[in-house]
Design an enzyme around this catalytic site. Structure first.
Site, PDB file in Angstrom:
ATOM      1  N   ASP A   1     -11.560  -8.901   6.895  1.00  0.00           N
ATOM      2  CA  ASP A   1     -12.841  -8.740   6.361  1.00  0.00           C
ATOM      3  C   ASP A   1     -13.660 -10.019   6.329  1.00  0.00           C
ATOM      4  O   ASP A   1     -14.547 -10.199   6.661  1.00  0.00           O
ATOM      5  CB  ASP A   1     -12.713  -8.225   5.140  1.00  0.00           C
ATOM      6  CG  ASP A   1     -12.586  -6.644   5.225  1.00  0.00           C
ATOM      7  OD1 ASP A   1     -12.779  -6.283   6.329  1.00  0.00           O
ATOM      8  OD2 ASP A   1     -12.431  -5.753   3.997  1.00  0.00           O
TER       9      ASP A   1
ATOM     10  N   TYR B   1       0.834  -1.257   0.060  1.00  0.00           N
ATOM     11  CA  TYR B   1      -0.097   0.237  -0.042  1.00  0.00           C
ATOM     12  C   TYR B   1       0.639   1.289   0.055  1.00  0.00           C
ATOM     13  O   TYR B   1       0.393   2.251  -0.258  1.00  0.00           O
ATOM     14  CB  TYR B   1      -1.016   0.047   1.298  1.00  0.00           C
ATOM     15  CG  TYR B   1      -2.059  -1.173   1.147  1.00  0.00           C
ATOM     16  CD1 TYR B   1      -2.315  -1.435  -0.183  1.00  0.00           C
ATOM     17  CD2 TYR B   1      -2.995  -1.242   2.305  1.00  0.00           C
ATOM     18  CE1 TYR B   1      -3.369  -2.594   0.110  1.00  0.00           C
ATOM     19  CE2 TYR B   1      -3.899  -2.105   2.268  1.00  0.00           C
ATOM     20  CZ  TYR B   1      -4.128  -2.822   1.269  1.00  0.00           C
ATOM     21  OH  TYR B   1      -5.338  -3.691   0.893  1.00  0.00           O
TER      22      TYR B   1
ATOM     23  N   ASP C   1      -3.144 -18.438   1.541  1.00  0.00           N
ATOM     24  CA  ASP C   1      -4.390 -19.053   0.636  1.00  0.00           C
ATOM     25  C   ASP C   1      -4.932 -19.945   1.648  1.00  0.00           C
ATOM     26  O   ASP C   1      -5.923 -20.367   1.812  1.00  0.00           O
ATOM     27  CB  ASP C   1      -3.978 -19.611  -0.556  1.00  0.00           C
ATOM     28  CG  ASP C   1      -2.521 -20.413  -0.695  1.00  0.00           C
ATOM     29  OD1 ASP C   1      -1.766 -20.400   0.614  1.00  0.00           O
ATOM     30  OD2 ASP C   1      -2.091 -20.785  -1.574  1.00  0.00           O
TER      31      ASP C   1
ATOM     32  N   LYS D   1       3.455 -15.473   2.567  1.00  0.00           N
ATOM     33  CA  LYS D   1       3.397 -16.208   1.122  1.00  0.00           C
ATOM     34  C   LYS D   1       4.885 -16.607   1.121  1.00  0.00           C
ATOM     35  O   LYS D   1       5.408 -16.213  -0.052  1.00  0.00           O
ATOM     36  CB  LYS D   1       2.894 -15.404   0.020  1.00  0.00           C
ATOM     37  CG  LYS D   1       2.370 -16.296  -1.277  1.00  0.00           C
ATOM     38  CD  LYS D   1       1.564 -17.260  -0.981  1.00  0.00           C
ATOM     39  CE  LYS D   1       1.124 -18.148  -2.398  1.00  0.00           C
ATOM     40  NZ  LYS D   1       0.485 -19.408  -2.121  1.00  0.00           N
TER      41      LYS D   1
ATOM     42  N   ASP E   1      -5.665  -6.926   5.703  1.00  0.00           N
ATOM     43  CA  ASP E   1      -6.919  -6.320   5.047  1.00  0.00           C
ATOM     44  C   ASP E   1      -7.685  -7.207   4.867  1.00  0.00           C
ATOM     45  O   ASP E   1      -9.018  -7.167   4.919  1.00  0.00           O
ATOM     46  CB  ASP E   1      -6.666  -5.209   4.050  1.00  0.00           C
ATOM     47  CG  ASP E   1      -7.588  -4.386   3.626  1.00  0.00           C
ATOM     48  OD1 ASP E   1      -8.765  -4.328   4.236  1.00  0.00           O
ATOM     49  OD2 ASP E   1      -7.248  -3.525   2.739  1.00  0.00           O
TER      50      ASP E   1
END
Length: 357
Positions: free
Chosen positions: A249, A143, A221, A189, A245
């Site tokens: 959610d 970001y 994942d 990852k 993020d």
């Protein structure tokens, strides 16, 4: 003499004003009960600031936040500002505020309210005793990474992390785990990303200072699947900005409604407290938004920034009492509702339960 705290209040856009008003109502009731005073200073950010100042984070707002004891924030954004350049959009104001306050550690708890276990799409037996927290690095990663660019036929972003950034958020996660079930799961990852490989190295180093904490590693994942398959296995999930993020959610929907879960962004001079949901412009002004996530964010503000732990407990207990009595907003009305409430009514009910404890 009563303690006096200065709170910067940023309502934002969409339903932000509605939900923040209810959190303030509950905070006022709590301050009376526990014998301290709260001074509120109101500032603009996001689309509301663009309309007045032409930019999403005016210097007045950043300076006001820096001079406060904590920031209570609602939500920003909406279709009105979608076509602006990226650095002028409402969301860039929030990113700049987090960076400006040094709020690098985002805490997002995911817990099940017994009264709302049927609100989740998962089976009740999967949800029993679910209580974990996502510790998300908030001011680094893709970001904020440079260089970044969008061209006519291509675009690129850069994910960058330093050892310092990873080490400080890892310490927050381990300290959090020491107050809970003493388990940390790093989600990354590392099979394909060099940044994730560095995360593993640094987290293993930090773990040496916390021999009581059990450390696991999980690819993002797989973590996304495991949060749905068996969320009870998690205690503290530690992860970088983008993964955190997305996963937080996902966790909110496991719990039944995105309108229920709060967050705290801490680590710097001043903490920011906000619901994890967005500005929901499609329902703004209708009085149907769920204020509980913002009210619980206010409880986190009391706990983490003001060290008023008993007051924080009062708010959390009041929310549980309201739900136990069957009070529901529209988003959770199908799950044990005895009375369907407006946004304002729910805030008033929770404030009333503060005084009944």
């Amino acid at each position: 003499m009563a303690k006096i705290y200065n709170i910067a209040v940023i309502k934002g856009d969409g339903i932000g004003s509605e939900i923040v008003d209810e959190a303030l109502k509950v905070l006022d009731a709590t301050s009376v009960k526990h014998g301290f005073e709260l001074n509120y200073n109101f500032y603009l950010m996001g689309g509301a600031a663009i309309d007045v100042f032409g930019e999403p984070l005016p210097s007045e707002t950043l300076n006001g936040a820096l001079s406060s004891d904590a920031v209570l924030f609602g939500a920003i954004g909406g279709p009105k500002w979608d076509n602006l350049p990226r650095d002028k959009r409402p969301e860039s104001g929030l990113l700049k505020l987090r960076k400006g306050l040094g709020a690098y550690a985002n805490l997002r708890p995911a817990m099940i309210f017994d009264e709302l276990v049927d609100a989740s799409t998962l089976k009740p037996q999967v949800l029993q005793d679910v209580d974990f927290i996502v510790v998300r690095e908030l001011t680094g990663g893709i970001y904020f990474g440079q260089p970044r660019e969008k061209r006519d036929d291509s675009a690129f972003n850069t994910m960058v992390y330093s050892k310092f950034e990873i080490e400080r958020i890892a310490k927050v996660a381990f300290d959090t785990a020491m107050l809970r079930k003493k388990q940390v799961c790093l989600v990354d990852k590392a099979n394909v990303l060099e940044t994730s490989q560095l995360w593993r190295e640094v987290v293993n180093e930090v773990a040496q200072n916390y021999p009581e904490v059990k450390v696991d590693f999980m690819y993002v994942d797989n973590a996304a699947m495991q949060i749905v398959r068996n969320p009870r296995q998690f205690d503290v999930i530690l992860t970088e900005n983008l993964f955190g993020d997305i996963l937080s959610d996902e966790a909110s929907m496991v719990c039944g409604s995105i309108g229920l879960l709060p967050s705290a962004s801490i680590g710097g001079k001043v903490g920011i407290y906000e619901p994890i949901h967005g500005s929901a412009p499609d329902i703004a002004g209708q009085g149907i938004a769920n204020p509980i996530a913002t009210i619980l964010s206010a409880a986190m503000l009391l706990r983490y920034s003001l060290c008023e732990k008993e007051a924080a407990n009062s708010i959390e207990n009041a929310v549980k009492m309201a739900l136990a009595e069957g009070y529901r907003t529209k988003d959770i009305a199908d799950f044990g509702a005895k009375e369907i409430c407006t946004t304002s009514e729910m805030g008033g009910i929770i404030a009333k339960f503060i005084g009944k404890q």
